[in-house]
Write a protein that holds these residues in place. Structure first.
Motif, PDB file in Angstrom:
ATOM      1  N   PHE A 101      50.693  38.488  30.612  1.00  0.00           N
ATOM      2  CA  PHE A 101      50.206  39.873  30.744  1.00  0.00           C
ATOM      3  C   PHE A 101      50.330  40.365  32.173  1.00  0.00           C
ATOM      4  CE2 PHE A 101      46.571  38.000  32.448  1.00  0.00           C
ATOM      5  CZ  PHE A 101      45.530  38.893  32.685  1.00  0.00           C
ATOM      6  N   ARG A 102      50.994  41.501  32.270  1.00  0.00           N
ATOM      7  CA  ARG A 102      51.393  42.022  33.563  1.00  0.00           C
ATOM      8  C   ARG A 102      50.223  42.531  34.396  1.00  0.00           C
ATOM      9  NH1 ARG A 102      52.651  46.276  36.431  1.00  0.00           N
ATOM     10  NH2 ARG A 102      54.509  46.120  37.724  1.00  0.00           N
ATOM     11  N   ALA A 103      49.136  42.931  33.741  1.00  0.00           N
ATOM     12  CA  ALA A 103      47.983  43.475  34.463  1.00  0.00           C
ATOM     13  C   ALA A 103      47.408  42.464  35.448  1.00  0.00           C
ATOM     14  CB  ALA A 103      46.913  43.903  33.471  1.00  0.00           C
ATOM     15  N   SER A 104      47.788  41.192  35.312  1.00  0.00           N
ATOM     16  CA  SER A 104      47.258  40.154  36.196  1.00  0.00           C
ATOM     17  C   SER A 104      47.602  40.419  37.663  1.00  0.00           C
ATOM     18  CB  SER A 104      47.780  38.786  35.761  1.00  0.00           C
ATOM     19  OG  SER A 104      49.170  38.861  35.575  1.00  0.00           O
ATOM     20  N   ILE A 105      48.567  41.294  37.933  1.00  0.00           N
ATOM     21  CA  ILE A 105      48.937  41.590  39.320  1.00  0.00           C
ATOM     22  C   ILE A 105      47.741  42.162  40.093  1.00  0.00           C
ATOM     23  CG2 ILE A 105      49.847  43.911  38.823  1.00  0.00           C
ATOM     24  CD1 ILE A 105      51.366  41.442  41.341  1.00  0.00           C
ATOM     25  N   VAL A 106      46.736  42.701  39.405  1.00  0.00           N
ATOM     26  CA  VAL A 106      45.590  43.294  40.123  1.00  0.00           C
ATOM     27  C   VAL A 106      44.678  42.266  40.781  1.00  0.00           C
ATOM     28  CG1 VAL A 106      45.442  45.513  38.913  1.00  0.00           C
ATOM     29  CG2 VAL A 106      44.148  43.530  38.062  1.00  0.00           C
ATOM     30  N   VAL A 107      44.948  40.979  40.617  1.00  0.00           N
ATOM     31  CA  VAL A 107      44.147  39.998  41.367  1.00  0.00           C
ATOM     32  C   VAL A 107      44.663  39.864  42.805  1.00  0.00           C
ATOM     33  CG1 VAL A 107      43.422  38.691  39.333  1.00  0.00           C
ATOM     34  CG2 VAL A 107      45.468  37.958  40.590  1.00  0.00           C
ATOM     35  N   LEU A 108      45.856  40.401  43.065  1.00  0.00           N
ATOM     36  CA  LEU A 108      46.462  40.275  44.400  1.00  0.00           C
ATOM     37  C   LEU A 108      45.540  40.838  45.491  1.00  0.00           C
ATOM     38  CD1 LEU A 108      49.020  39.592  46.090  1.00  0.00           C
ATOM     39  CD2 LEU A 108      49.914  41.845  45.503  1.00  0.00           C
ATOM     40  N   GLY A 109      45.095  42.082  45.307  1.00  0.00           N
ATOM     41  CA  GLY A 109      44.248  42.745  46.318  1.00  0.00           C
ATOM     42  C   GLY A 109      42.942  42.006  46.572  1.00  0.00           C
ATOM     43  N   PRO A 110      42.149  41.737  45.521  1.00  0.00           N
ATOM     44  CA  PRO A 110      40.875  41.058  45.781  1.00  0.00           C
ATOM     45  C   PRO A 110      41.027  39.643  46.334  1.00  0.00           C
ATOM     46  CG  PRO A 110      41.196  41.434  43.406  1.00  0.00           C
ATOM     47  CD  PRO A 110      42.250  42.209  44.135  1.00  0.00           C
ATOM     48  N   MET A 111      42.042  38.903  45.898  1.00  0.00           N
ATOM     49  CA  MET A 111      42.239  37.544  46.434  1.00  0.00           C
ATOM     50  C   MET A 111      42.563  37.602  47.924  1.00  0.00           C
ATOM     51  SD  MET A 111      44.522  35.499  43.646  1.00  0.00           S
ATOM     52  CE  MET A 111      43.818  34.794  42.164  1.00  0.00           C
ATOM     53  N   LEU A 112      43.443  38.541  48.273  1.00  0.00           N
ATOM     54  CA  LEU A 112      43.855  38.687  49.675  1.00  0.00           C
ATOM     55  C   LEU A 112      42.651  39.066  50.536  1.00  0.00           C
ATOM     56  CD1 LEU A 112      46.267  38.833  51.669  1.00  0.00           C
ATOM     57  CD2 LEU A 112      46.541  41.236  51.018  1.00  0.00           C
ATOM     58  N   ALA A 113      41.843  40.001  50.039  1.00  0.00           N
ATOM     59  CA  ALA A 113      40.683  40.459  50.809  1.00  0.00           C
ATOM     60  C   ALA A 113      39.656  39.330  50.990  1.00  0.00           C
ATOM     61  CB  ALA A 113      40.039  41.640  50.102  1.00  0.00           C
ATOM     62  N   GLY A 174      48.109  50.742  39.099  1.00  0.00           N
ATOM     63  CA  GLY A 174      47.959  49.370  39.602  1.00  0.00           C
ATOM     64  C   GLY A 174      47.955  49.311  41.122  1.00  0.00           C
ATOM     65  N   ALA A 175      48.827  50.087  41.775  1.00  0.00           N
ATOM     66  CA  ALA A 175      48.874  50.068  43.249  1.00  0.00           C
ATOM     67  C   ALA A 175      47.574  50.625  43.814  1.00  0.00           C
ATOM     68  CB  ALA A 175      50.074  50.870  43.750  1.00  0.00           C
ATOM     69  N   THR A 176      47.050  51.709  43.211  1.00  0.00           N
ATOM     70  CA  THR A 176      45.771  52.270  43.680  1.00  0.00           C
ATOM     71  C   THR A 176      44.675  51.208  43.555  1.00  0.00           C
ATOM     72  OG1 THR A 176      46.465  54.475  42.973  1.00  0.00           O
ATOM     73  CG2 THR A 176      44.100  54.153  43.329  1.00  0.00           C
ATOM     74  N   GLU A 177      44.659  50.486  42.435  1.00  0.00           N
ATOM     75  CA  GLU A 177      43.604  49.479  42.210  1.00  0.00           C
ATOM     76  C   GLU A 177      43.704  48.324  43.203  1.00  0.00           C
ATOM     77  OE1 GLU A 177      43.140  50.397  37.458  1.00  0.00           O
ATOM     78  OE2 GLU A 177      44.660  48.995  38.125  1.00  0.00           O
ATOM     79  N   ASN A 178      44.921  47.835  43.440  1.00  0.00           N
ATOM     80  CA  ASN A 178      45.072  46.729  44.396  1.00  0.00           C
ATOM     81  C   ASN A 178      44.658  47.164  45.804  1.00  0.00           C
ATOM     82  OD1 ASN A 178      45.721  44.134  43.559  1.00  0.00           O
ATOM     83  ND2 ASN A 178      47.798  44.720  42.994  1.00  0.00           N
ATOM     84  N   LEU A 179      45.025  48.410  46.163  1.00  0.00           N
ATOM     85  CA  LEU A 179      44.669  48.901  47.500  1.00  0.00           C
ATOM     86  C   LEU A 179      43.165  49.083  47.632  1.00  0.00           C
ATOM     87  CD1 LEU A 179      47.626  51.326  48.018  1.00  0.00           C
ATOM     88  CD2 LEU A 179      46.958  49.461  49.551  1.00  0.00           C
ATOM     89  N   LEU A 180      42.539  49.581  46.569  1.00  0.00           N
ATOM     90  CA  LEU A 180      41.076  49.743  46.593  1.00  0.00           C
ATOM     91  C   LEU A 180      40.405  48.397  46.820  1.00  0.00           C
ATOM     92  CD1 LEU A 180      40.466  52.125  43.572  1.00  0.00           C
ATOM     93  CD2 LEU A 180      39.604  52.479  45.899  1.00  0.00           C
ATOM     94  N   MET A 181      40.826  47.403  46.037  1.00  0.00           N
ATOM     95  CA  MET A 181      40.139  46.108  46.089  1.00  0.00           C
ATOM     96  C   MET A 181      40.437  45.340  47.374  1.00  0.00           C
ATOM     97  SD  MET A 181      39.919  44.868  42.170  1.00  0.00           S
ATOM     98  CE  MET A 181      41.473  45.364  41.478  1.00  0.00           C
ATOM     99  N   ALA A 182      41.564  45.658  48.028  1.00  0.00           N
ATOM    100  CA  ALA A 182      41.836  45.018  49.319  1.00  0.00           C
ATOM    101  C   ALA A 182      41.071  45.737  50.418  1.00  0.00           C
ATOM    102  CB  ALA A 182      43.332  45.050  49.606  1.00  0.00           C
ATOM    103  N   SER A 183      41.066  47.068  50.380  1.00  0.00           N
ATOM    104  CA  SER A 183      40.538  47.824  51.524  1.00  0.00           C
ATOM    105  C   SER A 183      39.011  47.806  51.601  1.00  0.00           C
ATOM    106  CB  SER A 183      41.046  49.257  51.497  1.00  0.00           C
ATOM    107  OG  SER A 183      40.663  49.873  50.296  1.00  0.00           O
ATOM    108  N   VAL A 184      38.322  47.504  50.495  1.00  0.00           N
ATOM    109  CA  VAL A 184      36.849  47.481  50.583  1.00  0.00           C
ATOM    110  C   VAL A 184      36.368  46.455  51.607  1.00  0.00           C
ATOM    111  CG1 VAL A 184      36.297  48.408  48.295  1.00  0.00           C
ATOM    112  CG2 VAL A 184      36.673  45.950  48.556  1.00  0.00           C
ATOM    113  N   ARG A 185      37.164  45.427  51.852  1.00  0.00           N
ATOM    114  CA  ARG A 185      36.750  44.410  52.837  1.00  0.00           C
ATOM    115  C   ARG A 185      37.549  44.494  54.143  1.00  0.00           C
ATOM    116  NH1 ARG A 185      34.352  38.919  50.314  1.00  0.00           N
ATOM    117  NH2 ARG A 185      34.466  38.351  52.477  1.00  0.00           N
TER     118      ARG A 185
END
Ligand code: EPU
Length: 428
Positions: A101-113, A174-185
């Motif tokens: 499942f492709r939606a798994s890419i959204v873990v990128l932002g929070p993991m990085l943060a 997806g890009a908005t979500e990854n950026l949100l989850m990275a930038s909060v930290r």
């Protein structure tokens, strides 16, 4: 002696006998496209999270497996999910899960943060064409991340993310979500311009704010995030998943083609105004109701033209349902797909049911026929599968939708729900 290979489990089929009018109330669950992102967001901070109204679908099971692979414990009790995130997580999304499942890419932002690095298997394309992640990578690079790719994995690194102004080329969800989850930290302020405006983005921002994030502007094209730096800045939270507008649209399309009168309980009219407007133009009576959305189909629908656009435009996810409706509506409708190049593939299946549709790159010209005829067809993705099921409700005779596991990725027992309003749908 020959080695024994067990046969793969046969994929379930949905069997629809057309002709039954739909009457009654059908309940819509929590949104797949929000639940998956809320689950990913839990990776941002240690603690015990409770998510309510979580749909019982395959993609949620897969995201649960992905969280478990990082070290989290995930348990379901009815519509509630408890996720316990440990103090240390493994920032890796393995290929065996990502490929499903492709939606798994959204873990990128929070993991990085959270960890300063992330290794995520590259998702590849899917049944409706290539699914690039260049906007995710470019945006995270603006926050200071460095990327390299090897052995099928993308490896992101950045010990200290820094707030930045990011302008998205397209309002990618997806890009908005990854950026949100990275930038909060991240340290300092981030603005995302040309951000996606979907209700699921607002839902994610609400959950992140409950976790201690400082986000404003969700639902508009410019989202501002004041980074909350430091190990304890974010904490766990409880949240109820927003209702699924795509599931609601599926049931509205079902009654539109089968005829009848239904209430889609829990549906948010304010999240699907453009679709309701289109269905109204086609001759359906549709309005918000104290419990959700009420819909009545007084006559055969008439054709309209439709063009998919990012929210609040007509969602690409609604399009397969609209094509099924146009297939039996009075007149000719032209459908233009502006988001996913390959999202017309299921039309060959509709043709097998007698639909008169010509496609040319991003356009489909649909000439309504009096009645479709039931046939064996195959689901290629979630929404295409649901669209074929809907077409079967209005067709003469029996339609058998093979590869129904695709439908189960995004719908919690759709057959039982439709049976509840009088449809003749079963599994085999
Ligand atoms: N795109 C790029 N580069 C990127 C990201 C996207 O070129 O880095 C392109 C895509 O190829 C596509 C367009 O931008 O042409 C839109 O993609 P977007 O990123 O907005 O979509 P997504 O996040 O991959 C989500 C939903 C889809 C839904 C789309 C559009 C989830 C899990 N998926 O995908 O839902 O169709 O937004 O609204 O949230 C579904 O539920 O069946 C489904 C496919």
């Amino acid at each position: 002696m020959a080695e024994e290979h067990p046969l793969p489990e046969a994929s379930p089929q949905l069997v629809v006998r057309g002709g039954a009018r739909l009457e009654g109330t059908i309940r819509v669950g929590g949104a797949k496209n929000s639940a998956l992102k809320l689950m990913a967001a839990t990776l941002l901070a240690e603690g015990s999270y409770r998510l309510r109204n979580v749909p019982r679908i395959t993609d949620v099971e897969l995201m649960s497996d992905l969280l478990r692979a990082t070290g989290c414990a995930v348990e379901r009790d009815g519509d509630q999910l408890t996720i316990v995130v440990p103090s240390v997580i493994e920032p890796v999304a393995p290929y065996e899960i990502v490929e499903q499942f492709r939606a798994s890419i959204v873990v990128l932002g929070p993991m990085l943060a959270r960890c300063g690095e992330a290794r995520v298997a590259l998702p590849g394309g899917d049944d409706f064409g290539p699914r690039p992640i260049d906007m995710h990578v470019r945006g995270l690079t603006e926050l200071g991340a460095e990327f390299d790719t090897a052995h099928g994995y993308i490896h992101a690194r950045c010990p200290n993310l820094l707030g930045a102004r990011v302008l998205l080329e397209f309002p990618s969800v997806g890009a908005t979500e990854n950026l949100l989850m990275a930038s909060v930290r991240a340290k300092g302020t981030t603005t995302i311009d040309n951000a996606a405006r979907e209700p699921e983005i607002i839902d994610l921002c609400e959950m992140l704010n409950k976790m201690g994030a400082q986000i404003s502007g969700a639902g508009s094209s410019t989202i501002t995030i004041e980074g909350v730096d430091g190990a304890d800045a974010l904490h766990c939270a409880d949240h109820s998943v927003v209702s699924d507008r795509i599931e609601a649209a599926t049931y509205l399309a079902a009654v539109a083609i089968a005829g009848g009168e239904i209430i889609v309980e829990g549906a948010r009219h304010d999240h699907m105004v453009m679709l309701c407007q289109k269905l109204g133009d086609m001759g359906m009576r549709i309005s918000p109701d104290a419990h959700g959305i009420w819909a009545l189909v007084p006559r055969r629908l008439r054709s309209v033209d439709c063009s998919t656009l990012p929210y609040p435009g007509l969602a690409t996810d609604f399009k397969p349902f609209l094509v099924s409706l146009l297939a039996t509506a009075e007149g000719v409708g032209i459908v233009t797909e502006n988001l996913f190049s390959g999202r017309f593939r299921y039309i060959d299946e509709l043709r097998r049911m007698g639909a008169d549709i010509r496609t040319d790159s991003h356009h489909a010209v649909v000439r309504g026929v009096e009645r479709l005829s039931g046939a064996p067809v195959r689901a290629h993705d979630i929404r295409a599968g649901a669209a074929l099921l809907i077409a079967g409700l209005g067709a003469e005779g029996t339609t058998v939708v093979a590869d129904a596991h695709h439908i189960a990725r995004g719908y919690d027992d759709i057959a039982a729900k439709l049976r509840g309003v009088g449809a003749d749908v079963g599994t085999s």
